[in-house]
Design an enzyme around this catalytic site. Structure first.
Site, PDB file in Angstrom:
ATOM      1  CE  LYS A  78      -4.425   0.942   0.163  1.00  0.00           C
ATOM      2  NZ  LYS A  78      -5.566   0.122  -0.286  1.00  0.00           N
TER       3      LYS A  78
ATOM      4  CG  ASP B 256      -7.404   3.166  -0.824  1.00  0.00           C
ATOM      5  OD1 ASP B 256      -7.870   2.022  -0.795  1.00  0.00           O
ATOM      6  OD2 ASP B 256      -7.507   3.955   0.146  1.00  0.00           O
TER       7      ASP B 256
ATOM      8  CG  PHE C  60     -19.708  11.286  -1.762  1.00  0.00           C
ATOM      9  CD1 PHE C  60     -19.050  11.539  -0.563  1.00  0.00           C
ATOM     10  CD2 PHE C  60     -19.465  12.146  -2.822  1.00  0.00           C
ATOM     11  CE1 PHE C  60     -18.170  12.611  -0.445  1.00  0.00           C
ATOM     12  CE2 PHE C  60     -18.603  13.235  -2.710  1.00  0.00           C
ATOM     13  CZ  PHE C  60     -17.947  13.457  -1.516  1.00  0.00           C
TER      14      PHE C  60
ATOM     15  CB  VAL D 269     -16.046   1.569  -2.545  1.00  0.00           C
ATOM     16  CG1 VAL D 269     -16.648   0.281  -2.016  1.00  0.00           C
ATOM     17  CG2 VAL D 269     -14.554   1.388  -2.815  1.00  0.00           C
ATOM     18  CB  ALA D 270     -20.261   4.872  -1.969  1.00  0.00           C
ATOM     19  CD1 TRP D 271     -21.594   5.719  -9.303  1.00  0.00           C
ATOM     20  CD2 TRP D 271     -19.761   4.486  -9.724  1.00  0.00           C
ATOM     21  NE1 TRP D 271     -21.586   5.412 -10.643  1.00  0.00           N
ATOM     22  CE2 TRP D 271     -20.475   4.661 -10.927  1.00  0.00           C
ATOM     23  CE3 TRP D 271     -18.582   3.750  -9.751  1.00  0.00           C
ATOM     24  CZ2 TRP D 271     -20.029   4.111 -12.134  1.00  0.00           C
ATOM     25  CZ3 TRP D 271     -18.132   3.211 -10.947  1.00  0.00           C
ATOM     26  CH2 TRP D 271     -18.864   3.395 -12.120  1.00  0.00           C
TER      27      TRP D 271
END
Ligand code: NDP
Ligand code: 2IT
Length: 445
Positions: A124, A164, A236, A239-241
């Site tokens: 990461k 990310d 929002f 990932v949320a989308w």
């Protein structure tokens, strides 16, 4: 395994790195029995070697803003473990980024990537750069400056970063451009690339789609489905989308979204043009969800609160770590929520997870449920190696198969005598066994 001694040593070496300690403790608690049953693990020093990153690169990122002012940010890449494949994992640009957060994310990524069935190690990186309020040219100059250091330690067979929080298609493009210029190579060095230059179809949607496929698999074990369910989602972003899009396709109703300023409650459901508007909101770089309520009359904005106080059947946290605590967990349960599936990495605190366990809530940890993003990155790497491009359907079928395989591994390794599945334990044991056995095969290195 003397778990408490390992934790005391870790905390002594890395004081204050609380997210890193939290992620390590959760894995160790899950695997302690399996570990103790196999003396090879102890004699090979597996735990000591697994919890320490292979290396951490930390560097200065100087860049110039539109007014000619010079800024300096901190950049990092944590190469955690490459026992089963090249280091793989995203880059996060957010002011909260520090080594504790990147080490927790890199550590989680080892097991997540092992679960995907694909050959990828864990890593990461990122920076404490604040993308909010920056112009496009400032973002470009920052990404170029970041890559001027990062390129020295990455490579298509060595370490393959991706996006990310704060790093999406635009940032990947600018990072890629600078890598290409420095190396004279057009190669699969990053994933999440544009479709015209090596990207994979479905990669933008993959994490959210995967989370919803995993939720569907969990519900199916109880004879339930997503059809007609009410879902609370946080965040929002990317990932949320993806999650909201797939939830709608499968007949669920999404009633919330959230940002750092508060949350949106929309009883009519977040669907159709409202999902498109999520992308506009994200692209505006303003870091707020409040405008959603001005745009759609059925939506209400609730300032400075999390969406976990609404009535819902399912909760899918997709914003950031430790965004759902014990209080939130109790509120969800009191409101009838029966399933929590982590879209973000480690969004639920250990105390919240304990409450879900006690109340027999279906609960999936991010390292299993959100693995569809990195799995599709793995599929992008395969396509780059073969110099071909699969269709949307081909990628989606593979993503779906991978999420089913992850679910199966969790059930196999997390089944309790009473028939309930502990998905946290299942995911940690399955990921650990794969990586630990590879480390043993390869000797002490
Ligand atoms: P985005 O940048 O697209 O969105 C992140 C969302 O979380 C935004 O709504 C963001 O608001 C909010 N957020 C971030 N940090 C904070 C904070 N400290 N406090 C409150 N809200 C915050 O990122 P993604 O959607 O890509 O990532 C969301 C989560 O999913 C993260 O945990 C990430 O690690 C995880 N994830 C991402 C994958 C991917 O492929 N992108 C794959 C697997 C997991 P804002 O940025 O405006 O502050
Ligand atoms: O947390 C994650 O799995 C990601 N941000 C995606 C990593 C990747 O390499 O696609």
């Amino acid at each position: 395994m003397d778990l408490e001694k390992i934790m005391i040593d870790l905390e002594k070496h890395y004081p204050g790195e609380t997210e890193y300690h939290q992620a390590v403790r959760e894995v160790l608690e899950s695997i302690v029995d399996v570990y103790n049953q196999n003396p090879h693990f102890e004699s090979s020093g597996i735990i000591e070697r697994l919890i320490e990153p292979d290396r951490v690169l930390s560097f200065k990122v100087p860049w110039v803003d539109d007014e000619g002012r010079v800024h300096v940010n901190r950049g990092y890449r944590v190469q955690f473990n490459n026992a089963i494949g090249p280091y793989k994992g995203g880059l996060r640009f957010h002011p909260s980024v520090n080594l504790s957060i990147l080490k927790f994310l890199g550590f989680e990524q080892i097991f997540k990537n092992a679960l995907t069935t694909l050959p990828m190690g864990g890593g990461k990186g990122g920076s404490d750069f604040q993308p909010k309020g920056k112009s496009d040219k400032e973002i470009m100059r920052f990404c170029q400056a970041f890559m001027l250091e990062l390129w020295k330690i990455i490579g298509p067979e060595t370490d393959v970063p991706a996006g990310d929080i704060g790093v999406g298609a635009r940032e990947i493009g600018y990072l890629y451009g600078m890598y290409k210029k420095l190396t004279h190579e057009h190669t699969g060095i990053l994933t999440g690339k544009g479709l015209n230059w090596g990207g994979s179809l479905i990669r933008p949607e993959a994490t959210g789609f995967g989370v919803v496929y995993f939720t569907g698999e969990m519900l199916a074990t109880k004879g339930l489905s997503l059809e007609g369910k009410t879902v609370a989602v946080s965040g929002f972003g990317n990932v949320a989308w993806g999650a909201v899009t797939k939830l709608n396709e499968l007949g669920a109703k999404v009633v919330t979204l959230s940002g750092p300023d508060g949350y949106i409650y929309d009883e009519a459901g977040i669907s159709g043009e409202k999902i498109k508007y999520m992308l506009e909101l994200r692209a505006s770089n303003e870091d707020v969800v409040q405008p959603f309520a001005n745009e759609f009359s059925s939506a209400v904005f609730i300032r400075d609160k999390h969406p976990w106080e609404v009535k819902c059947d399912i909760a899918i946290p997709c914003a950031t770590q430790n965004e759902l605590d014990a209080d939130d967990a109790s509120k969800l349960i009191n409101n009838g929520c029966a399933c929590v599936c982590e879209g973000a990495n480690m969004p639920c605190t250990p105390e919240a997870i304990e409450i879900f366990r006690k109340n027999k809530i279906l609960f999936a940890p991010g390292k299993a449920a959100n693995a569809g993003g990195v799995a599709t990155s793995g599929l992008e790497m395969s396509q780059n190696s073969m110099k071909i491009m699969w269709t949307r359907e081909e990628v989606d079928v593979r993503l779906h198969q991978i999420m089913s395989a992850i679910h199966k591994s969790c059930v196999k390794n997390g089944m309790k005598p009473n028939g309930e599945v502990d998905y946290v334990k299942g995911a940690n044991i399955a990921g650990f066994l794969k990586v630990a056995n590879a480390m043993i095969d390869q000797g002490i290195v």
